[in-house]
Structure formats: C-alpha cells, structure tokens
Write a protein that holds these residues in place. Sequence first.
Motif, short mmCIF file in Angstrom:
data_model
loop_
_atom_site.label_atom_id
_atom_site.label_comp_id
_atom_site.label_asym_id
_atom_site.label_seq_id
_atom_site.Cartn_x
_atom_site.Cartn_y
_atom_site.Cartn_z
N SER A 140 -50.96 51.09 22.39
CA SER A 140 -49.98 50.58 23.36
C SER A 140 -49.61 51.65 24.37
N PHE A 141 -49.05 51.23 25.48
CA PHE A 141 -48.41 52.15 26.42
C PHE A 141 -47.32 51.39 27.16
N THR A 142 -46.31 52.14 27.62
CA THR A 142 -45.11 51.52 28.18
C THR A 142 -44.76 52.16 29.52
N PHE A 143 -44.46 51.30 30.50
CA PHE A 143 -43.98 51.75 31.80
C PHE A 143 -42.47 51.53 31.90
N MET A 144 -41.82 52.37 32.69
CA MET A 144 -40.42 52.16 33.06
C MET A 144 -40.36 52.22 34.58
N THR A 145 -39.47 51.46 35.17
CA THR A 145 -39.45 51.30 36.62
C THR A 145 -38.40 52.22 37.27
N PRO A 146 -38.58 52.51 38.56
CA PRO A 146 -37.59 53.34 39.26
C PRO A 146 -36.55 52.50 40.01
N GLU A 147 -35.51 53.14 40.48
CA GLU A 147 -34.53 52.49 41.36
C GLU A 147 -35.27 51.82 42.52
N LEU A 170 -35.27 56.72 37.05
CA LEU A 170 -35.75 55.58 36.26
C LEU A 170 -34.57 54.65 35.94
N VAL A 171 -34.87 53.37 35.85
CA VAL A 171 -33.83 52.41 35.47
C VAL A 171 -34.38 51.45 34.42
N GLY A 172 -33.53 51.13 33.46
CA GLY A 172 -33.88 50.18 32.40
C GLY A 172 -32.86 49.06 32.36
N PRO A 173 -32.93 48.24 31.33
CA PRO A 173 -32.03 47.09 31.24
C PRO A 173 -30.53 47.45 31.33
N VAL A 174 -30.15 48.64 30.94
CA VAL A 174 -28.73 49.02 31.03
C VAL A 174 -28.31 49.18 32.48
N GLN A 175 -29.23 49.63 33.34
CA GLN A 175 -28.88 49.92 34.73
C GLN A 175 -29.11 48.74 35.67
N GLY A 176 -29.79 47.68 35.21
CA GLY A 176 -30.13 46.57 36.09
C GLY A 176 -28.96 45.66 36.37
N PHE A 177 -29.21 44.64 37.19
CA PHE A 177 -28.15 43.72 37.62
C PHE A 177 -28.24 42.34 36.97
N GLY A 178 -29.41 41.74 37.00
CA GLY A 178 -29.54 40.31 36.69
C GLY A 178 -29.56 40.00 35.20
N GLN A 179 -29.85 38.74 34.93
CA GLN A 179 -29.97 38.31 33.54
C GLN A 179 -31.09 39.09 32.86
N LEU A 180 -30.92 39.31 31.55
CA LEU A 180 -31.92 40.08 30.79
C LEU A 180 -32.95 39.12 30.19
#
Lengths: 118, 271
Positions: B152-159, B67-77
């Motif tokens: 509510s429910f929340t998704f997180m994305t993978p690499e 899983l990757v979140g804003p800490v692991q991403g590349f672009g602008q937040l």
Amino acid sequence: MTTGTTSVEVRRLSPAAAVIEVHGDITAASEPLLAEAYTRASDDGAKAVLLDFAGLDYMNSGGIGLLVTLLVRSQRQGQTLMAVGLNDHYRQILALTRLDEAIGIYDSEAAALVAVGA
Amino acid sequence: MMTDIETQTVATDEPEHPSEGGSQATPGDAEARPRSSEANWSKPVDRLALGAVPSSAMNLNVEGRRLVGPVQGFGQLWQKRYRVRLDGADVTPEQVISTWKEEFGSFWPKGNSFYGPITGIAPGEVALLNLAAPGHQTLSTGVMVIYADEESFTFMTPEGHMFAAWITFSSYRDGPTAVVQIEVLLRSNDPFYEVSMGLFGHRQENAFWSATLHNLAARFGVDASATLEQTCVDRKRQWKNAGNVRHNAAIRSAVWTVTHPRHWFHRSGEA
C-alpha cells in the motif's frame, strides 16, 4: 477482547474518564474491535476517553483513518479524545497527519486527567 | 462500523463483490510485514518542498503549502472505497503495488498529469498534479506520500487542494485473486469546493478513480469495472475552517490561466 494481532482493554479511570488500552497493531482490520471498545468506554457517560498506545506495536495508514472515525464519534458525543503512551515515532505520525491538533497527547494518564478536569 | 452514521453504497458499473464486508484479508494484515512501521512513514513536514518539474507544467499551489487532513478540512467527511478484482491475472498484491508505484500517472484518465519525483513513490516525496477541471481548465495542486509499504501507499493533500484527504492505494488477496483498492477519507477543503462537490465533484471524483482502476486492471490483462462503497462518516461541516478558501487552488489556477495566455494553447493541444 482480541482480534488477529490487536487486543484492547477498557477500564474506568474516574467517573468521567475511561481508558482504552491498545496492544498489538492498529490497521483498518482493527475497526470493529476499537469501535466496540469505544462504545464500552462511553457506556457510563464518560466525558473523556483516553487511548493508551503504550502497547502499540504497529500502525499503518489504515489505522490512522480509524483514529479519525473515533475522533468524529467523540465530537458527536461531546467527548474529549486523548492519547497517552505514544513513543516518538507515533507522536511524529500524529504530527505528520495533523491529528495532534484534535487529539490531545499527554505523557501520562494523570496529566490527561488534569487537562480535561476529570 | 459505527451505528450512527449514514451509509450509502453505490455500484458504479458492476455489483459489489459478495466478499466485501470486512471479513476478508485487508491491506495491512499481519503476515510478512515488518514489526516496525518507522521506515514506512514520512517524517513530519511543516511546509511542502517540490523538486524539479517540467517547464510545461503549471506549477502552483504546492511549494510552501501545509498538508491538510480531515481535521483541517471544511465539508462533510466521506469515506470512499473503490475496488477492482484482477480475476484470472497471475499477479501478487506486491507486484500490483510495485507496478502502480512505478507507473502511477499512466493509469490516470486522459488530460490529467502526475509529475512525481524521479526517485518514485516513497515516504516524504512530493508530486505536482495538473488536473482537468470543468471548462477545459487546468487545476494545479499536489500530494505528498506519507506512507508506503509493499502492499500500500498513502497520499495526503496540501492546502488549496479540492480535498483535505488521505488517499490509500492498496492491494490484497481474496482467495486466489488480487483485489486492488483505493480508499479516500476526505472533506472538501472550503465552502466553494463543498458546493462543487454537491453539483458535480463527487461524480467527477468517482469517475476519475473508477477509470484509474479500470486502466490498472487492463495493465494486468483484466477487463473489469470498479465498484464503489461510500459512507458519510460526518455530516457536519467545520465552519471554523471556511477561511481555507483563501488557498483555493481552483481559483488560483484559473486566475493564473487568464494571466498566462500561452497556456491556453498548451491545454488545447492536450485535448
């Protein structure tokens, strides 16, 4: 300061470090309160800000999003953001969301201060 | 909100509702909520494991990914909030979320498929996504449900996903009216995606979620368009994560498509 079910206290731990004690809930609704607390914690040039979660009762996914905005702010200001007082459940949430790769987690304020040299 | 961020507000079809601005009840407020969030969160996972999916689906870029979140991403937040008001509908936020969980993929725009677990949307569940990409391509990626409660429910994305993101679907009351919201906190995952976001990605993303909310509102008998509020929380790009491009699901999906000609006809049949 108190808003709804959240209250925060800011105190100075050393000349270079401040603590934000969080009590109650962290949800998206906590944002103004935490943002203002962060400003106060940074006022005197703190290089490290510790979030003390020992009084945390509840955190949903909105609260996690809020931690990211604090993290961005700390990085922009050249500060180190750390967390203390997390129980196993909240440690797991930070591991799940991989926030623990950017927010240092410590068992105590003393350990956090040693780690950051403040 | 903090003072040193760039804020941009865009109404997609209708003006934003005047009550927006943080004073209304928001998802996660205190009433009728259990005092422990433990049951609502997934346990940490090292690598994703996907359950059974239809053989016709393109199953790439999920199994074994992290899983990757804003800490692991590349672009602008970016923080984006899409909202629709269910004016006139006699429905509670809990009913909206229950229906949304049960029929999640049915609200997506045509040409996009959500292969969720038969057990439904619950913490820890992983879903495969086949998304319509430019050039009549299919992009295979996934999501994991990291949080779910009654509102509510929340998704997180993978690499490899376009975004390193958390996507929260929620509903809350504004007076007598149920409001439905999608909040996305995202960085593009790599430089390739970041360029794409500037060219067409943001527009495509906004159209996707706006159409989803329009379809969800129609499910409750409401003809309404979504509004969008978006903020660039961090303009900096995280160059240390530029190597994420090695997982790029768009590139991997395109290569797979070229090497699996039978899939060309499948996509043609969907169009």
